[in-house]
Design a protein around this motif. Structure first.
Motif, PDB file in Angstrom:
ATOM      1  N   ARG A   1       0.829  -1.213   0.000  1.00 21.25           N
ATOM      2  CA  ARG A   1       0.000   0.000   0.000  1.00 21.25           C
ATOM      3  C   ARG A   1       0.860   1.258   0.000  1.00 21.25           C
ATOM      4  N   GLU A   2       1.889   1.266   0.816  1.00 12.32           N
ATOM      5  CA  GLU A   2       2.765   2.435   0.884  1.00 12.32           C
ATOM      6  C   GLU A   2       3.481   2.653  -0.447  1.00 12.32           C
ATOM      7  N   VAL A   3       3.980   1.578  -1.041  1.00  8.43           N
ATOM      8  CA  VAL A   3       4.718   1.686  -2.296  1.00  8.43           C
ATOM      9  C   VAL A   3       3.808   2.182  -3.415  1.00  8.43           C
ATOM     10  N   ILE A   4       2.610   1.622  -3.529  1.00  9.50           N
ATOM     11  CA  ILE A   4       1.718   2.005  -4.625  1.00  9.50           C
ATOM     12  C   ILE A   4       1.192   3.423  -4.431  1.00  9.50           C
ATOM     13  N   ASP A   5       0.981   3.836  -3.204  1.00  7.89           N
ATOM     14  CA  ASP A   5       0.544   5.210  -2.957  1.00  7.89           C
ATOM     15  C   ASP A   5       1.608   6.204  -3.425  1.00  7.89           C
ATOM     16  N   GLU A   6       2.859   5.942  -3.064  1.00  2.82           N
ATOM     17  CA  GLU A   6       3.953   6.826  -3.483  1.00  2.82           C
ATOM     18  C   GLU A   6       4.145   6.771  -4.994  1.00  2.82           C
ATOM     19  N   TYR A   7       4.099   5.574  -5.549  1.00  2.00           N
ATOM     20  CA  TYR A   7       4.244   5.392  -6.999  1.00  2.00           C
ATOM     21  C   TYR A   7       3.162   6.179  -7.746  1.00  2.00           C
ATOM     22  N   GLY A   8       1.929   6.089  -7.271  1.00  2.00           N
ATOM     23  CA  GLY A   8       0.828   6.789  -7.923  1.00  2.00           C
ATOM     24  C   GLY A   8       1.025   8.295  -7.943  1.00  2.00           C
ATOM     25  N   LYS A   9       1.497   8.850  -6.835  1.00  2.00           N
ATOM     26  CA  LYS A   9       1.708  10.299  -6.768  1.00  2.00           C
ATOM     27  C   LYS A   9       2.784  10.738  -7.755  1.00  2.00           C
ATOM     28  N   GLU A  10       3.849   9.949  -7.893  1.00  2.00           N
ATOM     29  CA  GLU A  10       4.920  10.321  -8.820  1.00  2.00           C
ATOM     30  C   GLU A  10       4.458  10.206 -10.274  1.00  2.00           C
ATOM     31  N   VAL A  11       3.658   9.187 -10.580  1.00  2.00           N
ATOM     32  CA  VAL A  11       3.187   9.035 -11.959  1.00  2.00           C
ATOM     33  C   VAL A  11       2.173  10.124 -12.312  1.00  2.00           C
ATOM     34  N   VAL A  12       1.352  10.539 -11.356  1.00  3.94           N
ATOM     35  CA  VAL A  12       0.441  11.667 -11.598  1.00  3.94           C
ATOM     36  C   VAL A  12       1.246  12.919 -11.970  1.00  3.94           C
ATOM     37  N   ASN A  13       2.339  13.173 -11.283  1.00  9.24           N
ATOM     38  CA  ASN A  13       3.183  14.324 -11.614  1.00  9.24           C
ATOM     39  C   ASN A  13       3.731  14.211 -13.029  1.00  9.24           C
ATOM     40  N   LEU A  14       4.168  13.020 -13.410  1.00  9.01           N
ATOM     41  CA  LEU A  14       4.671  12.814 -14.771  1.00  9.01           C
ATOM     42  C   LEU A  14       3.578  13.091 -15.795  1.00  9.01           C
ATOM     43  N   CYS A  15       2.385  12.601 -15.537  1.00  5.85           N
ATOM     44  CA  CYS A  15       1.267  12.832 -16.465  1.00  5.85           C
ATOM     45  C   CYS A  15       0.987  14.321 -16.634  1.00  5.85           C
ATOM     46  N   GLY A  16       1.064  15.072 -15.540  1.00  7.55           N
ATOM     47  CA  GLY A  16       0.837  16.513 -15.612  1.00  7.55           C
ATOM     48  C   GLY A  16       1.834  17.206 -16.520  1.00  7.55           C
ATOM     49  N   ARG A  17       3.083  16.760 -16.465  1.00  4.51           N
ATOM     50  CA  ARG A  17       4.115  17.353 -17.342  1.00  4.51           C
ATOM     51  C   ARG A  17       3.840  17.026 -18.804  1.00  4.51           C
ATOM     52  N   ILE A  18       3.453  15.794 -19.073  1.00  5.16           N
ATOM     53  CA  ILE A  18       3.180  15.403 -20.458  1.00  5.16           C
ATOM     54  C   ILE A  18       1.947  16.132 -20.988  1.00  5.16           C
TER      55      ILE A  18
END
Length: 372
Positions: free
Chosen positions: A180-197
């Motif tokens: 849960r901790e890993v996927i929560d952190e992973y999700g936040k970082e991928v959301v940031n990447l999507c925002g840049r794209i």
């Protein structure tokens, strides 16, 4: 908003079955672990859809690989050369890989391996998370609710990360202990990447950088994760891990298996097997961005082949519009010479098609084109 006739028909025909699957669910993992010598009929694709019946591109062919390092300069302006690469990839391929994307390699590895460990649990331990076609959240083994449909050779886990009110840790696995901790952190970082794209997608069409993001609902977007588990298959030449489709949402960020190829992208009536670059993400344009861009950017058919020797695990992160906002071609991109190709439809309405019919190539977005 008025629903189109096709959607009303789907809801009427399928509505009574959306709370439950039309027949008992069989986990593909269970079949794979039973040492089958042949493939059950339910997984044998029609001859025209089998992996060996459509010409494949030369082995050296791959989707574009784009290095995002330096994408936005110190003054906040974008690097024109990288912008051009992304523009060409979105227009010509609908798929590309990105390097130096800002998500830590060790987090990518941890996300994939946590899920691999989850799928290695005995099937009965995962059944507490079994899903239904109403929301698809949880542990599943099929898409679509058509009784008697030919199925794909895969199990999966689906969960929500955004909006916050849909994010429910109780619907996430609790094993492995770090998942849960890993996927929560992973999700936040991928959301940031999507925002840049998303900024680049807007700028490349001559729009203000926030235009696509605003059309998605600003910060009120949807984000969900589908983790795919493709067990070993006794007759991979007869089956598919995931049938041909274009993604119904906005944009997909795929973390592929780092050991086994499987994703194929259709281009010029040939299937190209994607060769993942180490610690790259695979980005693909979904139907909602094709619609917003009035088809300047293209969602593209893709599928997954399976393997008789090795299992595969991949993580598909879907970055979607707010579900109740009508999505239609942006006003700045239409004119009398370039009229809007698609009528408005919310993502909630749009995704009902794949949730009831399952993957069906590009038939949904093509059927959504406005009548002339």
């Amino acid at each position: 908003m008025t629903k189109n006739k096709k959607e009303v028909n789907i809801e009427t025909r399928k509505g009574s079955t959306m709370d439950e699957w039309p027949e008992p669910i069989v986990r593909v993992q269970s079949l794979a672990e039973s040492n089958l010598s042949s493939l059950p009929d339910r997984y044998i694709k029609p001859a025209s859809q089998r992996p060996t019946t459509i010409e494949e591109a030369p082995a050296a062919t791959n989707i574009p690989i784009i290095d995002l390092e330096g994408l936005f300069l110190e003054d906040g302006s974008p690097d024109e050369a990288i912008m051009t690469q992304i523009s060409e990839a979105c227009r010509e391929w609908g798929f590309f890989q990105v390097l130096n994307h800002g998500v830590r390699p060790e987090l990518m590895d941890a996300a994939r391996e946590n899920w691999r460990e989850f799928f290695h649990l005995p099937v009965n331990e995962k059944e507490t998370h079994r899903n239904s076609p109403k929301t698809y959240e949880g542990y599943g083994s099929r898409l679509g609710v058509e009784k008697g449909a030919i199925l794909d050779w895969s199990d999966y886990y689906f969960l929500h990360l955004l909006p916050p009110h849909l994010k429910d840790f109780n619907k996430w696995p609790s094993f492995p202990p770090t998942i849960r901790e890993v996927i929560d952190e992973y999700g936040k970082e991928v959301v940031n990447l999507c925002g840049r794209i998303m900024k680049v997608l807007s700028l490349n069409l001559g729009l203000k950088e926030e235009k696509f993001q605003d059309a998605f609902g600003g910060e009120n977007i949807g984000a969900c994760l589908r983790v795919n588990y493709y067990p070993k298959c006794p007759r991979p030449e007869l089956a598919l891990g995931l049938s041909s489709h274009s993604d119904p949402g906005g944009m997909t960020i795929l973390l592929p298996d780092d050991q086994v190829f499987g994703l194929q992208v259709r281009k010029n009536d040939m299937w190209i097997t994607v060769k993942p670059h180490p610690h790259a993400f695979i980005v693909n344009i979904g139907d909602q961005i094709q619609i917003l861009s009035n088809s300047a950017y293209k969602s593209v058919e893709h599928r997954v082949i399976v393997n008789s020797e090795k299992e595969r695990v991949s993580l598909a992160f879907f970055y979607n519009p707010k579900s109740d906002i009508p999505i239609q071609p942006l006003q700045e991109l239409v004119s009398t010479h370039n009229p809007p190709l698609y009528p408005p439809m919310t993502f909630d309405q749009y995704r009902l098609f794949i949730r009831t019919q399952g993957p069906q190539g590009k038939s949904h977005v093509e059927s959504h084109v406005s009548p002339r």
